[in-house]
Design a protein around this motif. Structure first.
Motif, PDB file in Angstrom:
ATOM      1  N   ARG A  38       0.794  -1.233   0.000  1.00 36.86           N
ATOM      2  CA  ARG A  38       0.000   0.000   0.000  1.00 36.86           C
ATOM      3  C   ARG A  38       0.817   1.268   0.000  1.00 36.86           C
ATOM      4  NH1 ARG A  38      -4.438  -0.506   4.575  1.00 36.86           N
ATOM      5  NH2 ARG A  38      -4.878   1.575   3.753  1.00 36.86           N
ATOM      6  N   LEU A  39       2.087   1.208   0.387  1.00 32.30           N
ATOM      7  CA  LEU A  39       2.927   2.399   0.344  1.00 32.30           C
ATOM      8  C   LEU A  39       3.578   2.550  -1.023  1.00 32.30           C
ATOM      9  CD1 LEU A  39       4.891   2.682   3.713  1.00 32.30           C
ATOM     10  CD2 LEU A  39       2.907   3.988   2.960  1.00 32.30           C
ATOM     11  N   GLU A  40       3.949   3.776  -1.344  1.00 33.83           N
ATOM     12  CA  GLU A  40       4.738   4.021  -2.550  1.00 33.83           C
ATOM     13  C   GLU A  40       6.020   3.197  -2.444  1.00 33.83           C
ATOM     14  OE1 GLU A  40       7.702   5.666  -5.089  1.00 33.83           O
ATOM     15  OE2 GLU A  40       7.758   5.954  -2.910  1.00 33.83           O
ATOM     16  N   PRO A  41       6.414   2.466  -3.504  1.00 29.69           N
ATOM     17  CA  PRO A  41       7.493   1.468  -3.370  1.00 29.69           C
ATOM     18  C   PRO A  41       8.811   2.013  -2.823  1.00 29.69           C
ATOM     19  CG  PRO A  41       6.327   1.154  -5.429  1.00 29.69           C
ATOM     20  CD  PRO A  41       5.789   2.423  -4.838  1.00 29.69           C
ATOM     21  N   HIS A  64      17.103  -0.417 -11.188  1.00 27.74           N
ATOM     22  CA  HIS A  64      17.829  -1.237 -10.212  1.00 27.74           C
ATOM     23  C   HIS A  64      19.255  -0.738 -10.041  1.00 27.74           C
ATOM     24  CE1 HIS A  64      14.868  -4.188  -9.301  1.00 27.74           C
ATOM     25  NE2 HIS A  64      14.914  -4.864 -10.431  1.00 27.74           N
ATOM     26  N   LEU A  65      19.878  -0.427 -11.146  1.00 32.63           N
ATOM     27  CA  LEU A  65      21.287  -0.057 -11.130  1.00 32.63           C
ATOM     28  C   LEU A  65      21.494   1.314 -10.498  1.00 32.63           C
ATOM     29  CD1 LEU A  65      23.881  -1.428 -12.178  1.00 32.63           C
ATOM     30  CD2 LEU A  65      23.644  -0.060 -14.254  1.00 32.63           C
ATOM     31  N   ARG A  66      20.727   2.280 -10.931  1.00 34.64           N
ATOM     32  CA  ARG A  66      20.972   3.665 -10.517  1.00 34.64           C
ATOM     33  C   ARG A  66      20.473   3.961  -9.107  1.00 34.64           C
ATOM     34  NH1 ARG A  66      19.426   6.494 -16.373  1.00 34.64           N
ATOM     35  NH2 ARG A  66      21.171   5.535 -17.512  1.00 34.64           N
ATOM     36  N   ALA A  67      19.463   3.225  -8.639  1.00 31.16           N
ATOM     37  CA  ALA A  67      18.970   3.431  -7.277  1.00 31.16           C
ATOM     38  C   ALA A  67      19.659   2.514  -6.270  1.00 31.16           C
ATOM     39  CB  ALA A  67      17.456   3.217  -7.231  1.00 31.16           C
ATOM     40  N   HIS A  68      20.636   1.722  -6.725  1.00 26.44           N
ATOM     41  CA  HIS A  68      21.409   0.833  -5.842  1.00 26.44           C
ATOM     42  C   HIS A  68      20.500  -0.095  -5.042  1.00 26.44           C
ATOM     43  CE1 HIS A  68      24.799   3.387  -6.889  1.00 26.44           C
ATOM     44  NE2 HIS A  68      24.123   4.433  -6.474  1.00 26.44           N
ATOM     45  N   TRP A 100       9.494  -0.763  -7.134  1.00 27.10           N
ATOM     46  CA  TRP A 100      10.142   0.533  -7.361  1.00 27.10           C
ATOM     47  C   TRP A 100      10.608   0.620  -8.812  1.00 27.10           C
ATOM     48  CZ3 TRP A 100      14.428   2.435  -3.434  1.00 27.10           C
ATOM     49  CH2 TRP A 100      14.918   3.686  -3.837  1.00 27.10           C
ATOM     50  N   ALA A 101      11.293  -0.421  -9.271  1.00 19.03           N
ATOM     51  CA  ALA A 101      11.780  -0.437 -10.651  1.00 19.03           C
ATOM     52  C   ALA A 101      10.618  -0.509 -11.647  1.00 19.03           C
ATOM     53  CB  ALA A 101      12.723  -1.616 -10.859  1.00 19.03           C
ATOM     54  N   ASP A 102       9.549  -1.244 -11.312  1.00 22.91           N
ATOM     55  CA  ASP A 102       8.369  -1.307 -12.184  1.00 22.91           C
ATOM     56  C   ASP A 102       7.765   0.082 -12.380  1.00 22.91           C
ATOM     57  OD1 ASP A 102       8.617  -4.054 -12.351  1.00 22.91           O
ATOM     58  OD2 ASP A 102       7.066  -4.475 -10.857  1.00 22.91           O
ATOM     59  N   ARG A 141       2.718  -7.709  -8.756  1.00 22.47           N
ATOM     60  CA  ARG A 141       3.345  -6.571  -9.438  1.00 22.47           C
ATOM     61  C   ARG A 141       2.561  -6.175 -10.682  1.00 22.47           C
ATOM     62  NH1 ARG A 141       9.002  -8.816 -10.673  1.00 22.47           N
ATOM     63  NH2 ARG A 141       9.111  -6.926 -11.954  1.00 22.47           N
ATOM     64  N   VAL A 142       2.100  -7.163 -11.445  1.00 23.16           N
ATOM     65  CA  VAL A 142       1.305  -6.875 -12.633  1.00 23.16           C
ATOM     66  C   VAL A 142       0.006  -6.176 -12.246  1.00 23.16           C
ATOM     67  CG1 VAL A 142       0.019  -7.928 -14.528  1.00 23.16           C
ATOM     68  CG2 VAL A 142       2.323  -8.734 -13.996  1.00 23.16           C
ATOM     69  N   ALA A 143      -0.647  -6.670 -11.197  1.00 21.01           N
ATOM     70  CA  ALA A 143      -1.892  -6.048 -10.735  1.00 21.01           C
ATOM     71  C   ALA A 143      -1.653  -4.613 -10.290  1.00 21.01           C
ATOM     72  CB  ALA A 143      -2.487  -6.869  -9.593  1.00 21.01           C
ATOM     73  N   ALA A 144      -0.530  -4.358  -9.626  1.00 23.06           N
ATOM     74  CA  ALA A 144      -0.221  -3.003  -9.172  1.00 23.06           C
ATOM     75  C   ALA A 144      -0.016  -2.065 -10.354  1.00 23.06           C
ATOM     76  CB  ALA A 144       1.024  -3.019  -8.292  1.00 23.06           C
TER      77      ALA A 144
END
Length: 333
Positions: free
Chosen positions: A25-28, A172-176, A208-210, A282-285
């Motif tokens: 429910r929270l922002e990733p 994934h890469l840039r946000a470590h 987050w990456a999605d 993840r798909v549903a989100a």
């Protein structure tokens, strides 16, 4: 005082009850930071509690009392911890320390290997395509990091879905994201009751990456389709990506590849997905509207209050236990 020693050891078991509501429910990005911080605090409190138990047992040993210039009779009267309890705590603390050291050693070796592999990949730049029919795609940490995609994965996706794939791996890469996963792994090594938080963070970094990929391509349905197709393509492919890598397929466990319950726009997370794996969720989100970054009305308040109580109880108990042992050893301090 005796209760103070043990609460921080068992309270982390309750973290699993609040991990999923926050993850869903929270922002990733906010969920990832929050759950990682919770894992660190609870692991630290439980480690302090184990250390206090060990010290409470050691000071009852006559030789240690003599070396520390403590009155053994006064210590035995004021110390509620038995030698058997202290011995058990010593075993647990040793096991946790060994597990944490082994994990750090493996992670450091994996990171060094990943950096070496990233540096040896052909072509310059961040994005590399390898000639491999097995569908695979992952972000490889390093200096610089690389986004590695196999020709088999590219063949499984159309042009728009490839854009989603690349944006996902670059996030994934840039946000470590690997750092968050590694930290929660370390917390779970220190206290195995925190494994649920480890799994929750592995999910939120994928979310987050999605979300980043959906913003880049400007089409949430396309992003959802790309996530589902990439996961299905990688389902039967041999695992070749390094242990340090994160990929769009995420955690491929049983049930992760079932058809998402409800494929219509506006699907709410949790509608028919209570027992689903991470990929259908993840798909549903992605098929649902994005979660606002600032949403005080959408915060799961009951889990939040429970989490605050959990953190406060663990921290206060660990500090109180350490303070009581300090007073026992130095009553004039």
């Amino acid at each position: 005082m005796h209760l103070f020693f043990y609460l921080p050891l068992v309270l982390p078991a309750l973290a699993g009850l609040v991990a999923r509501p926050f993850a869903e429910r929270l922002e990733p990005r906010a969920a990832t930071w929050l759950l990682t911080g919770v894992a660190v605090v609870l692991a630290g409190a439980s480690t302090v509690a184990l250390g206090v138990l060990v010290v409470a047992g050691l000071i009852r040993v006559p030789l240690v009392a003599v070396l520390g210039h403590w009155s053994l009779s006064a210590v035995q009267r004021g110390d509620p911890v038995s030698l058997l309890e202290a011995a058990g705590a010593s075993v647990l603390l040793t096991a946790a320390t060994v597990a944490a050291v082994r994990l750090v050693w493996r992670r450091v070796r994996a990171l060094l290997a990943a950096g070496s592999e990233a540096a040896c990949l052909p072509r310059a730049g961040e994005y590399v395509v390898v000639d491999d029919p097995a569908p695979d795609a992952y972000a490889l940490p390093g200096m610089p990091g690389r986004v590695v995609v196999s020709s088999g994965m590219l063949a499984a996706l159309d042009e728009g879905e490839r854009e989603v794939l690349i944006a996902h791996e670059r996030a994934h890469l840039r946000a470590h994201h690997y750092v968050f996963v590694a930290v929660t792994h370390l917390a779970a090594a220190a206290n195995p009751l925190l494994r649920s938080l480890n799994g929750a963070v592995a999910y939120t970094v994928e979310r987050w990456a999605d979300e980043h990929a959906a913003r880049v391509c400007g089409d949430r349905r396309r992003a959802a389709r790309a996530v589902g197709k990439a996961a299905l393509a990688a389902k039967h492919a041999p695992a070749r990506n390094p242990a340090t890598a994160l990929g769009i397929a995420g955690l491929l466990r049983r049930g992760a590849h079932r058809r998402p319950a409800g494929s219509r726009s506006g699907l709410r997370q949790g509608d028919g997905l209570r027992g689903a794996g991470p990929v259908p969720r993840r798909v549903a989100a992605l098929l649902a509207p994005p979660v606002p970054t600032v949403m005080p009305w959408g915060v799961p308040w009951l889990p939040l209050l429970a989490l605050c109580a959990l953190l406060a109880s663990s921290g206060v108990c660990a500090v109180a236990a350490a303070h009581d042992i300090h007073l026992l050893l130095d009553p004039n301090g």
